[in-house]
Design an enzyme around this catalytic site. Structure first.
Site, PDB file in Angstrom:
ATOM      1  N   LYS A  75       0.847  -1.197   0.000  1.00  0.00           N
ATOM      2  CA  LYS A  75       0.000   0.000   0.000  1.00  0.00           C
ATOM      3  C   LYS A  75       0.883   1.249   0.000  1.00  0.00           C
ATOM      4  O   LYS A  75       1.899   1.294   0.713  1.00  0.00           O
ATOM      5  CB  LYS A  75      -0.884  -0.041   1.246  1.00  0.00           C
ATOM      6  CG  LYS A  75      -1.952   1.034   1.326  1.00  0.00           C
ATOM      7  CD  LYS A  75      -2.824   0.804   2.571  1.00  0.00           C
ATOM      8  CE  LYS A  75      -3.931   1.830   2.705  1.00  0.00           C
ATOM      9  NZ  LYS A  75      -4.773   1.598   3.901  1.00  0.00           N
ATOM     10  N   SER A  81      -9.639   1.529   2.989  1.00  0.00           N
ATOM     11  CA  SER A  81      -8.813   2.259   2.056  1.00  0.00           C
ATOM     12  C   SER A  81      -7.758   1.418   1.345  1.00  0.00           C
ATOM     13  O   SER A  81      -7.192   1.857   0.351  1.00  0.00           O
ATOM     14  CB  SER A  81      -8.125   3.405   2.790  1.00  0.00           C
ATOM     15  OG  SER A  81      -7.249   2.887   3.780  1.00  0.00           O
ATOM     16  N   SER A 110      -9.666  -0.651   7.310  1.00  0.00           N
ATOM     17  CA  SER A 110      -9.114  -0.525   5.953  1.00  0.00           C
ATOM     18  C   SER A 110      -8.402  -1.738   5.389  1.00  0.00           C
ATOM     19  O   SER A 110      -8.066  -1.746   4.206  1.00  0.00           O
ATOM     20  CB  SER A 110      -8.172   0.670   5.877  1.00  0.00           C
ATOM     21  OG  SER A 110      -8.929   1.826   5.630  1.00  0.00           O
TER      22      SER A 110
HETATM   23  N1  GLN Z   1     -13.012   4.011   6.501  1.00  0.00           N
HETATM   24  C1  GLN Z   1     -12.419   4.476   7.730  1.00  0.00           C
HETATM   25  C2  GLN Z   1     -12.012   5.916   7.582  1.00  0.00           C
HETATM   26  O1  GLN Z   1     -12.226   6.463   6.543  1.00  0.00           O
HETATM   27  C3  GLN Z   1     -11.230   3.616   8.097  1.00  0.00           C
HETATM   28  C4  GLN Z   1     -10.028   3.907   7.296  1.00  0.00           C
HETATM   29  C5  GLN Z   1      -8.837   3.107   7.679  1.00  0.00           C
HETATM   30  O2  GLN Z   1      -8.931   2.090   8.356  1.00  0.00           O
HETATM   31  N2  GLN Z   1      -7.674   3.587   7.270  1.00  0.00           N
HETATM   32  O3  GLN Z   1     -11.481   6.519   8.473  1.00  0.00           O
END
Ligand code: GLN
Length: 486
Positions: A77, A152, A176
């Site tokens: 990532k 994400s 994420s």
């Molecule tokens: N969807 C959540 C957010 O937007 C979690 C994102 C993540 O785990 N990086 O904060």
């Protein structure tokens, strides 16, 4: 040339290969074939990956012992720092950023013989649940290109789902790794907070962030976790706790005797097909000898607001360094020195990142700190205590990873709250700091993957992986490959 021991490749989901060079070529060929449609990658390191593979094969030809992940292609990532290439966080502000160092996990993977083939797409700074908030265009779900891959870590999940790589690294602040794993039909683990060093992970919510693996199955996840887990003095929150051999642990008998079903994770808002698939998965564990126990996590509804207050507060502080002076894009013609900062940030950050910075700054500002941030910290402690109590009544918790299956691109971008709901069932593990895994447990009638989430007490990764592996011996959801990608 010596052929690597077959064992090295057992956890792979791409066809067994006889050399690192062939494994890397196969991965690069799959990327070439599928990534124009999926857009999982922001950068592919063809040249460097081939060179590394040749080095590994040469070492082996000299009779050196094969490293545990020798020649395994891995995708990373793009919020994890690599000395090679760029580390963009899918943001304009870091479009040209080159890290002067490798993250701890990169050092560990390379020492284990893995070969990084490229950097994957994400929601900008890991803020999102669909990979649509990438400054470089969305990733598509390999099961249906009209749908999002989740986020994400959507690029990492899609790369594994399309079998471009056998494994990838993601990061998980509120879901994420697990939510995109569920949306793409792959297996993904968020380790215990402190299990894996965050050194070199671009910080979002520092008290919640963890790096973790995604792979087709529990075996692949275990192999990567074994390589990256453990204490690193450069991350003071990483923990001394011994690292078990997660791969060897897989085949021990299924320890969890009591599967906890948290009532609040099966309430209104849960999609019917998701519910049915998860119930069926719980029945598989019952057939394996586990007993089902009902448990309650009464503060579940508070986890969304608590998560957004804490993660945004931390993000507003962490992202202060991207100002055109310390790091990142600088505006071309600033009116004055204030404009160096404000102009650079205005141009560099996307809308969702700005929303989080404003929310976090507000929650931390004098007069609101006690009412919002401090109160959120207190409720976080209640949530953590509640999880610890639940684990007195059961060995692990089973529930859906996401309340709904993959949605269509654009469907939730106009309504941030509906996007935030995608992680309603995953925030809890981050707030409590406990490990959680998502694994494929079925498909909707329209052929979209559904994920089962298992959560366990702190440092119970081996137990979670063993349970996932036991389930995957009974089912074949994790072996399914998206249409046209076999
Ligand atoms: N969807 C959540 C957010 O937007 C979690 C994102 C993540 O785990 N990086 O904060």
């Amino acid at each position: 040339m010596t052929t690597p021991p077959a064992d090295n490749f057992k956890q792979w989901s791409i066809p067994p290969e006889s050399s690192a060079a062939q494994a890397i070529d196969a991965a690069l060929a799959r990327i070439g074939q599928h990534d124009s449609a999926v857009h999982a990658f922001l950068d592919v390191w063809s040249h460097d990956a081939r060179r590394r593979a040749a080095e590994i094969d040469a070492r082996r030809a000299h009779g050196d012992d094969a490293e545990p992940l020798a020649g395994m292609p891995i995708a990373v990532k793009d919020n994890i720092c690599t000395r090679n290439g760029r580390t963009t966080c899918a943001s304009r502000i870091l479009e040209n950023y080159r890290s002067p160092f490798d993250a701890h996990v990169i050092e560990r993977l390379e020492a284990a013989g893995a070969v990084i083939v490229g950097k994957t797409n994400l929601d900008e700074f890991a803020m999102g649940s669909s990979t649509e908030h990438s400054a470089f265009g969305p990733t598509r779900n390999p099961w249906n290109p009209a749908c999002v891959p989740g986020g994400s870590s959507g690029g990492s999940a899609a790369a594994v789902a399309a079998r471009m790589v056998p494994a990838a690294l993601g990061s998980d602040t509120g879901g994420s790794i697990r939510q995109p794993a569920a949306f793409c039909g792959v297996t993904g683990l968020k380790p215990t907070y402190g299990r894996v060093s965050r050194y070199g992970l671009v910080a979002f919510g520092s008290s919640l962030d963890q790096i973790g693996p995604l792979a087709a199955d529990a075996r692949g996840v275990a192999a990567i976790l074994r390589a990256i887990a453990g204490r690193d003095p450069r991350d003071s929150t990483s923990v001394e706790e011994p690292v078990p051999d997660y791969v060897a642990e897989l085949d021990k008998p299924l320890a969890p005797k009591r599967i906890g079903i948290p009532r609040e994770y099966f309430g209104a808002g849960l999609d019917g097909e998701v519910r049915a698939a998860v119930e069926e998965a719980v029945a598989v564990f019952e057939r394996l000898g586990a007993r089902r126990v009902e448990v309650s996590l009464p503060h579940t509804d508070d986890s969304l607001p608590v998560y957004y207050l804490i993660s945004s507060a931390e993000a507003s502080s962490n992202l202060a360094r991207f100002d055109g002076v310390h790091y990142g894009h600088r505006t071309a013609h600033p009116a004055d020195y204030i404009d160096v900062y404000s102009g650079s940030r205005e141009e560099g950050f996307g809308a969702e990142v700005k929303r989080r910075i404003m929310l976090g700054t507000y929650a931390l500002s004098s007069g609101y700190y006690d009412a919002y941030y401090l109160k959120a910290l207190k409720v976080r402690t209640l949530i953590r205590d509640e999880f610890l109590r639940a684990f007195e009544a059961c060995d692990l918790l089973a529930c859906p990873t996401s309340p709904f299956p993959p949605f269509r691109l654009g469907e939730r971008t106009e309504d941030p709250l509906s996007m935030y709901l995608a992680d309603a069932y995953t925030f809890g593990a981050n707030l409590a700091g406990v490990p959680a895994i998502s694994l494929p447990c079925g498909f909707t009638a329209s052929g979209l993957p559904i994920g089962l989430q298992l959560m366990g007490p702190h440092f119970s990764e081996a137990r979670l992986l063993r349970a996932a592996h036991a389930y995957q011996r009974e089912t074949d959801w994790h072996t399914r490959v998206p249409p046209g990608m076999a």
